[in-house]
Motif scaffolding. Sequence first.
Motif, PDB file in Angstrom:
ATOM      1  N   GLN A  63      20.350   0.791   1.719  1.00 41.92           N
ATOM      2  CA  GLN A  63      19.210   1.309   1.990  1.00 41.92           C
ATOM      3  C   GLN A  63      18.628   1.724   0.504  1.00 41.92           C
ATOM      4  OE1 GLN A  63      17.357   0.823   4.565  1.00 41.92           O
ATOM      5  NE2 GLN A  63      19.008  -0.101   5.559  1.00 41.92           N
ATOM      6  N   VAL A  64      17.150   1.691   0.000  1.00 43.75           N
ATOM      7  CA  VAL A  64      16.649   2.067  -0.987  1.00 43.75           C
ATOM      8  C   VAL A  64      15.758   3.113  -0.880  1.00 43.75           C
ATOM      9  CG1 VAL A  64      15.494   1.214  -3.003  1.00 43.75           C
ATOM     10  CG2 VAL A  64      17.119  -0.284  -2.177  1.00 43.75           C
ATOM     11  N   VAL A  65      15.483   4.110  -1.530  1.00 44.15           N
ATOM     12  CA  VAL A  65      14.784   5.088  -1.350  1.00 44.15           C
ATOM     13  C   VAL A  65      13.575   4.838  -2.474  1.00 44.15           C
ATOM     14  CG1 VAL A  65      14.134   7.610  -1.103  1.00 44.15           C
ATOM     15  CG2 VAL A  65      16.429   6.972  -0.390  1.00 44.15           C
ATOM     16  N   LEU A  66      12.342   4.341  -2.054  1.00 48.40           N
ATOM     17  CA  LEU A  66      11.205   4.188  -2.861  1.00 48.40           C
ATOM     18  C   LEU A  66      10.444   5.125  -3.189  1.00 48.40           C
ATOM     19  CD1 LEU A  66      10.510   0.336  -2.433  1.00 48.40           C
ATOM     20  CD2 LEU A  66      11.704   1.207  -3.897  1.00 48.40           C
ATOM     21  N   VAL A  67       9.922   5.712  -4.437  1.00 49.24           N
ATOM     22  CA  VAL A  67       8.943   6.574  -4.645  1.00 49.24           C
ATOM     23  C   VAL A  67       8.020   6.067  -5.611  1.00 49.24           C
ATOM     24  CG1 VAL A  67      10.315   8.627  -3.895  1.00 49.24           C
ATOM     25  CG2 VAL A  67      10.492   8.041  -6.304  1.00 49.24           C
ATOM     26  N   ASP A  68       6.933   6.404  -5.571  1.00 54.68           N
ATOM     27  CA  ASP A  68       5.896   5.835  -6.829  1.00 54.68           C
ATOM     28  C   ASP A  68       4.668   6.550  -6.923  1.00 54.68           C
ATOM     29  OD1 ASP A  68       3.861   4.062  -7.707  1.00 54.68           O
ATOM     30  OD2 ASP A  68       5.587   2.722  -7.958  1.00 54.68           O
ATOM     31  N   SER A  69       4.322   7.040  -8.097  1.00 54.08           N
ATOM     32  CA  SER A  69       2.997   7.632  -8.264  1.00 54.08           C
ATOM     33  C   SER A  69       1.670   6.930  -7.769  1.00 54.08           C
ATOM     34  CB  SER A  69       2.883   7.897  -9.807  1.00 54.08           C
ATOM     35  OG  SER A  69       2.568   6.787 -10.477  1.00 54.08           O
ATOM     36  N   ASP A  70       1.729   5.560  -7.296  1.00 52.22           N
ATOM     37  CA  ASP A  70       0.722   4.900  -6.816  1.00 52.22           C
ATOM     38  C   ASP A  70       0.566   5.033  -5.326  1.00 52.22           C
ATOM     39  OD1 ASP A  70      -0.753   2.382  -8.628  1.00 52.22           O
ATOM     40  OD2 ASP A  70       1.322   3.303  -9.385  1.00 52.22           O
ATOM     41  N   GLU A  71      -0.560   5.055  -4.682  1.00 53.84           N
ATOM     42  CA  GLU A  71      -0.517   4.934  -3.401  1.00 53.84           C
ATOM     43  C   GLU A  71       0.363   3.710  -2.887  1.00 53.84           C
ATOM     44  OE1 GLU A  71      -0.724   6.529  -0.606  1.00 53.84           O
ATOM     45  OE2 GLU A  71      -2.583   7.177  -0.862  1.00 53.84           O
ATOM     46  N   HIS A  72       1.043   4.109  -1.585  1.00 56.92           N
ATOM     47  CA  HIS A  72       1.951   3.093  -1.158  1.00 56.92           C
ATOM     48  C   HIS A  72       1.839   3.066   0.060  1.00 56.92           C
ATOM     49  CE1 HIS A  72       3.600   7.225  -2.300  1.00 56.92           C
ATOM     50  NE2 HIS A  72       3.513   7.272  -0.922  1.00 56.92           N
ATOM     51  N   ASP A  73       2.742   1.929   0.936  1.00 59.03           N
ATOM     52  CA  ASP A  73       2.811   1.986   2.229  1.00 59.03           C
ATOM     53  C   ASP A  73       3.945   2.652   2.784  1.00 59.03           C
ATOM     54  OD1 ASP A  73       4.941   0.449   1.536  1.00 59.03           O
ATOM     55  OD2 ASP A  73       4.085  -1.606   2.039  1.00 59.03           O
ATOM     56  N   GLU A  74       4.507   2.515   3.991  1.00 59.97           N
ATOM     57  CA  GLU A  74       5.396   3.093   4.493  1.00 59.97           C
ATOM     58  C   GLU A  74       6.755   3.063   3.841  1.00 59.97           C
ATOM     59  OE1 GLU A  74       5.252   3.753   9.079  1.00 59.97           O
ATOM     60  OE2 GLU A  74       4.320   1.744   8.841  1.00 59.97           O
ATOM     61  N   TRP A  75       6.838   1.813   3.285  1.00 55.54           N
ATOM     62  CA  TRP A  75       8.277   1.629   2.576  1.00 55.54           C
ATOM     63  C   TRP A  75       8.282   1.996   1.217  1.00 55.54           C
ATOM     64  CZ3 TRP A  75       5.651  -1.735   5.938  1.00 55.54           C
ATOM     65  CH2 TRP A  75       6.380  -2.124   7.147  1.00 55.54           C
ATOM     66  N   GLY A  76       7.101   2.711   0.656  1.00 58.95           N
ATOM     67  CA  GLY A  76       7.254   2.808  -0.539  1.00 58.95           C
ATOM     68  C   GLY A  76       6.545   1.994  -1.751  1.00 58.95           C
ATOM     69  N   ASN A  77       5.986   0.645  -1.106  1.00 64.61           N
ATOM     70  CA  ASN A  77       5.710  -0.510  -2.115  1.00 64.61           C
ATOM     71  C   ASN A  77       3.993  -0.161  -2.218  1.00 64.61           C
ATOM     72  OD1 ASN A  77       8.041  -1.871  -2.153  1.00 64.61           O
ATOM     73  ND2 ASN A  77       7.412  -2.459   0.196  1.00 64.61           N
ATOM     74  N   ILE A  78       3.806  -0.498  -3.539  1.00 67.09           N
ATOM     75  CA  ILE A  78       2.417  -0.043  -4.059  1.00 67.09           C
ATOM     76  C   ILE A  78       1.250  -0.861  -3.228  1.00 67.09           C
ATOM     77  CG2 ILE A  78       0.722  -0.259  -5.921  1.00 67.09           C
ATOM     78  CD1 ILE A  78       3.073   0.192  -7.590  1.00 67.09           C
ATOM     79  N   THR A  79       0.092  -0.426  -2.927  1.00 63.51           N
ATOM     80  CA  THR A  79      -0.780  -0.934  -1.877  1.00 63.51           C
ATOM     81  C   THR A  79      -2.218  -0.597  -2.659  1.00 63.51           C
ATOM     82  OG1 THR A  79      -1.662  -1.386   0.316  1.00 63.51           O
ATOM     83  CG2 THR A  79      -1.009   0.949  -0.215  1.00 63.51           C
ATOM     84  N   GLU A  80      -3.104  -1.715  -2.345  1.00 63.58           N
ATOM     85  CA  GLU A  80      -4.512  -1.492  -2.586  1.00 63.58           C
ATOM     86  C   GLU A  80      -5.363  -1.391  -1.202  1.00 63.58           C
ATOM     87  OE1 GLU A  80      -5.885  -1.011  -5.464  1.00 63.58           O
ATOM     88  OE2 GLU A  80      -4.203  -1.197  -6.699  1.00 63.58           O
ATOM     89  N   SER A  81      -4.775  -1.195  -0.080  1.00 51.99           N
ATOM     90  CA  SER A  81      -5.051  -1.600   1.185  1.00 51.99           C
ATOM     91  C   SER A  81      -5.920  -0.122   1.332  1.00 51.99           C
ATOM     92  CB  SER A  81      -4.180  -1.696   2.142  1.00 51.99           C
ATOM     93  OG  SER A  81      -4.698  -1.311   3.655  1.00 51.99           O
ATOM     94  N   ASP A  82      -7.388  -0.334   1.528  1.00 51.86           N
ATOM     95  CA  ASP A  82      -8.013   0.875   2.106  1.00 51.86           C
ATOM     96  C   ASP A  82      -7.566   1.560   3.629  1.00 51.86           C
ATOM     97  OD1 ASP A  82      -9.046  -1.094   3.536  1.00 51.86           O
ATOM     98  OD2 ASP A  82     -11.095  -0.822   3.277  1.00 51.86           O
TER      99      ASP A  82
END
Length: 555
Positions: A402-421
């Motif tokens: 299991q990987v714990v993703l964090v990001d300063s960009d907006e992200h989805d439930e997994w922590g992946n960057i998203t552009e979805s409104d």
Amino acid sequence: MDYTVLVGGEAGQGMDTFANLLEKILKRAGFHVFSKSDYMSRVRGGHNFIQIRFSNKPIYAHTEKVDIVFALNEETVEQHLTRLKENGIVITDEGIGKDKDLFHLPLLKTAKALRNSRVYTTIGLGAILKYYGLPLKTGEEVIREGFNEKLYKININALRAGYGMVDSEYSLPTLEDKHILINGNQAVGLGAIAAGCKFYCGYPMTPSTGVLNYIAAHANEMGIAVDQVEDEVAALNMALGASYAGVRAMTGSSGGGFALMVEALSLAGIIEVPVVVINVQRPGPATGFPTRTEQADLRFMIHAGHGEFPRMVIALRDPEDAFYQTARAFNIAEKYQIPVLLMSDQYLADSTTTREPFDFSKIKIERRISGEEGVLDQEYKRYKFTEDGISPRILPGKIPGQVVLVDSDEHDEWGNITESDEIRIKMVNKRMKKFEGLKEEVEEPWLLGDEKPENLIISWGSTYGPVREAVEKLLEEGISIGALVFGDIWPLPTKKLMEMSKFAKRIIDVEQNATAQLDSLIREELLIKSTDKILKYDGRPFSGDELYTRLKEVL
């Protein structure tokens, strides 16, 4: 009985050592102690002074009038002579204030005879102990514990010399020593240690440095990593990194340093990593008054950072409150995965007082770290949508695969960057749901005085002590008065204020800033407006005496 000793002089003349010894002697003799420092932003020179108040009953603030001025230079005599009580005295060297009716003693001459002019203040300490009829033995014990063998012998000789220079004017009874002696910064540091903080970093900035120093002094003993970093930008980012890795982390500064942390504060908001930050306020803007006190950062703390995200803001009222609220802050930060911001100020930070020993059994460490139950169907969603906005938090490297993703960009439930409104709206709502939970966490302000007063004071933070003493005096005069002293600031507790405002004919706002920031917040949240404001922003704290006088002017 209630007495105050003031020692004043230039930086470097040994006032801190004198005050530290006298505080410990008085505490050991069983007295309640409150000590306040007033110092300039200089290593040498200038005019500094420390007031040590002691009594056989609890005390919560400093006083305007003093019983003894121990003057180490001419300027102290000039500045503080008028502050003496009717029977007060000025103790000084025979070379100071020769044209004035002072209590002259051969302090420097005796120090030179002892072959160390630096014991000048210890000679004066001995004279003051004798003046009040306090036992020499207690002073000797404190000196033995505070100095190495080489220094304690000469200081004991100096103490004895001073003790023999005067006659006793009082014979104060010694009492049982039941208290600890602590200042606000030490209490914050102790609260963090009790809460299980394992990482503290910061950049030295008056008046917050005492927190860093206290935790660093106990770091090896308690297994805490402490780092003096290059600046405040690095400080909060490092604390976030430590918290992400799984330890309780904290940083602190004063207002100017906290200003440098605000981008990282927003990062804490979007990556939902818990952290505790303390702002020990001093007057701004910019450098302002580096060694003075003020309460001008309240609005800044509530709104700091770009974007919208939940945080909790807690103002500390006295050292005991600082201890328990600091520990509480860590539990709230981890429960809601948010930054919790503590507010102190120079007055609370540097004032030393006696308190009942803190009860460590009241401190509960609630980590709220998820294990494998936080992973569903072999898939970990760091930002899983939940009813309360709080997602399962596992630690990186603890659960295989299991990987714990964090990001300063907006992200989805997994922590992946998203552009979805659509996801953006859901994530903002998810984070802001926590604020509803925080509203249930808030503690109502402390109530002083009448429960249904005609005159209601509202105040916050370190004004607690002066407000308490002023209210007690007014109650003795038969005036219907009460006070609400806020600790939790954001979210704003509302129940007690809503109830008490129904009965109050007058609402008096007491704050150490120019713009009545708590008053404006209450007006914004509750549409309750104060009828009178007592504001102070000269860099010096309210005393109970001053506040009593100013309250009488509006009542």
